[in-house]
Design a protein around this motif. Sequence first.
Motif, PDB file in Angstrom:
ATOM      1  N   THR A   1      77.356  30.445  -4.163  1.00 48.08           N
ATOM      2  CA  THR A   1      76.296  31.163  -4.876  1.00 48.08           C
ATOM      3  C   THR A   1      74.994  30.377  -4.761  1.00 48.08           C
ATOM      4  O   THR A   1      74.996  29.170  -4.475  1.00 48.08           O
ATOM      5  N   GLN A   2      73.896  31.057  -5.019  1.00 46.85           N
ATOM      6  CA  GLN A   2      72.588  30.397  -4.976  1.00 46.85           C
ATOM      7  C   GLN A   2      72.555  29.249  -5.985  1.00 46.85           C
ATOM      8  O   GLN A   2      72.076  28.156  -5.682  1.00 46.85           O
ATOM      9  N   LYS A   3      73.077  29.496  -7.183  1.00 43.94           N
ATOM     10  CA  LYS A   3      73.082  28.484  -8.235  1.00 43.94           C
ATOM     11  C   LYS A   3      73.907  27.261  -7.824  1.00 43.94           C
ATOM     12  O   LYS A   3      73.466  26.114  -7.994  1.00 43.94           O
ATOM     13  N   SER A   4      75.100  27.484  -7.256  1.00 44.20           N
ATOM     14  CA  SER A   4      75.952  26.366  -6.836  1.00 44.20           C
ATOM     15  C   SER A   4      75.335  25.593  -5.683  1.00 44.20           C
ATOM     16  O   SER A   4      75.410  24.356  -5.650  1.00 44.20           O
ATOM     17  N   LEU A   5      74.724  26.299  -4.743  1.00 49.00           N
ATOM     18  CA  LEU A   5      74.092  25.615  -3.621  1.00 49.00           C
ATOM     19  C   LEU A   5      72.921  24.772  -4.093  1.00 49.00           C
ATOM     20  O   LEU A   5      72.762  23.622  -3.667  1.00 49.00           O
ATOM     21  N   THR A   6      72.113  25.305  -4.989  1.00 48.22           N
ATOM     22  CA  THR A   6      70.986  24.546  -5.536  1.00 48.22           C
ATOM     23  C   THR A   6      71.483  23.278  -6.236  1.00 48.22           C
ATOM     24  O   THR A   6      70.957  22.183  -6.006  1.00 48.22           O
ATOM     25  N   ALA A   7      72.501  23.418  -7.072  1.00 42.01           N
ATOM     26  CA  ALA A   7      73.044  22.262  -7.796  1.00 42.01           C
ATOM     27  C   ALA A   7      73.638  21.236  -6.824  1.00 42.01           C
ATOM     28  O   ALA A   7      73.445  20.026  -6.993  1.00 42.01           O
TER      29      ALA A   7
ATOM     30  N   VAL B   1      78.229  21.782   2.826  1.00 44.49           N
ATOM     31  CA  VAL B   1      76.811  21.532   3.104  1.00 44.49           C
ATOM     32  C   VAL B   1      76.675  20.406   4.120  1.00 44.49           C
ATOM     33  O   VAL B   1      75.909  20.502   5.089  1.00 44.49           O
ATOM     34  N   LEU B   2      77.429  19.325   3.922  1.00 40.89           N
ATOM     35  CA  LEU B   2      77.344  18.193   4.840  1.00 40.89           C
ATOM     36  C   LEU B   2      77.790  18.574   6.245  1.00 40.89           C
ATOM     37  O   LEU B   2      77.207  18.116   7.226  1.00 40.89           O
ATOM     38  N   ALA B   3      78.799  19.427   6.350  1.00 39.67           N
ATOM     39  CA  ALA B   3      79.253  19.870   7.667  1.00 39.67           C
ATOM     40  C   ALA B   3      78.128  20.603   8.400  1.00 39.67           C
ATOM     41  O   ALA B   3      77.923  20.403   9.605  1.00 39.67           O
ATOM     42  N   VAL B   4      77.383  21.428   7.679  1.00 41.85           N
ATOM     43  CA  VAL B   4      76.272  22.164   8.294  1.00 41.85           C
ATOM     44  C   VAL B   4      75.141  21.207   8.651  1.00 41.85           C
ATOM     45  O   VAL B   4      74.616  21.227   9.771  1.00 41.85           O
ATOM     46  N   LEU B   5      74.769  20.339   7.705  1.00 43.79           N
ATOM     47  CA  LEU B   5      73.619  19.462   7.925  1.00 43.79           C
ATOM     48  C   LEU B   5      73.898  18.361   8.942  1.00 43.79           C
ATOM     49  O   LEU B   5      72.963  17.806   9.513  1.00 43.79           O
ATOM     50  N   CYS B   6      75.168  18.037   9.174  1.00 39.96           N
ATOM     51  CA  CYS B   6      75.493  17.068  10.232  1.00 39.96           C
ATOM     52  C   CYS B   6      75.125  17.641  11.601  1.00 39.96           C
ATOM     53  O   CYS B   6      74.849  16.895  12.537  1.00 39.96           O
ATOM     54  N   GLU B   7      75.142  18.957  11.711  1.00 41.84           N
ATOM     55  CA  GLU B   7      74.812  19.605  12.981  1.00 41.84           C
ATOM     56  C   GLU B   7      73.302  19.694  13.200  1.00 41.84           C
ATOM     57  O   GLU B   7      72.819  19.475  14.292  1.00 41.84           O
ATOM     58  N   ARG B   8      72.577  20.047  12.118  1.00 38.63           N
ATOM     59  CA  ARG B   8      71.124  20.175  12.241  1.00 38.63           C
ATOM     60  C   ARG B   8      70.512  20.369  10.862  1.00 38.63           C
ATOM     61  O   ARG B   8      71.177  20.851   9.941  1.00 38.63           O
ATOM     62  N   PRO B   9      69.225  20.029  10.705  1.00 36.17           N
ATOM     63  CA  PRO B   9      68.539  20.329   9.447  1.00 36.17           C
ATOM     64  C   PRO B   9      68.514  21.835   9.226  1.00 36.17           C
ATOM     65  O   PRO B   9      68.515  22.609  10.188  1.00 36.17           O
TER      66      PRO B   9
END
Length: 125
Positions: free
Chosen positions: A55-61, A33-41
Motif C-alpha cells: 500500500t502507499q502507506k506501507s511503502l512510505t513508512a 524495496v531493497l531488491a528493486v533499488l539494488c537494480e536501479r534508483p
Amino acid sequence: MPDTDPRAHDALEITAPHRELLDQVLDKWSLEVLAVLCERPSRFNELRRAIPAVTQKSLTATLRRLERNGIVEREVVTTRPVAVEYRITPLGKSMRGPVDVLLDWIGEHTPEIERARDRFDDAEE
C-alpha cells in the motif's frame, strides 16, 4: 578434528538495538524495496508498480525507516514536476551479501523446514 573457529563457542547475543534494526530493515516490504533499488534508483510510483501488493502507506513508512537507518537515500530531482528518487546507499549495498547468505540458507533448508512444519501441524491435530 577440533573446531578452531573462535566464534564457535561465543554465545549469540541479540540486544534490543539488534532486534530493532532487524525488524526495520529485514521486514517483508523492506526486502522487496531493497531488491528493486539494488537494480536501479526508482521514484515512489515506480516502486509501487514494482511491488503491487504494497500500500502507499506501507511503502512510505518502509522508505522512511530505511532512510532513517541509512540504507536508502532520498533525492529531490529538479524536473518539472519536481520528483523524488530513492536509491540504495553504500551501507545498504553492504547488506546484500548477508541477505543473500540468509536467502540461500532458506532455499537450501526449505524442504526440511516444511517437513518439520508438517510434523508439528500433524501433532497439533
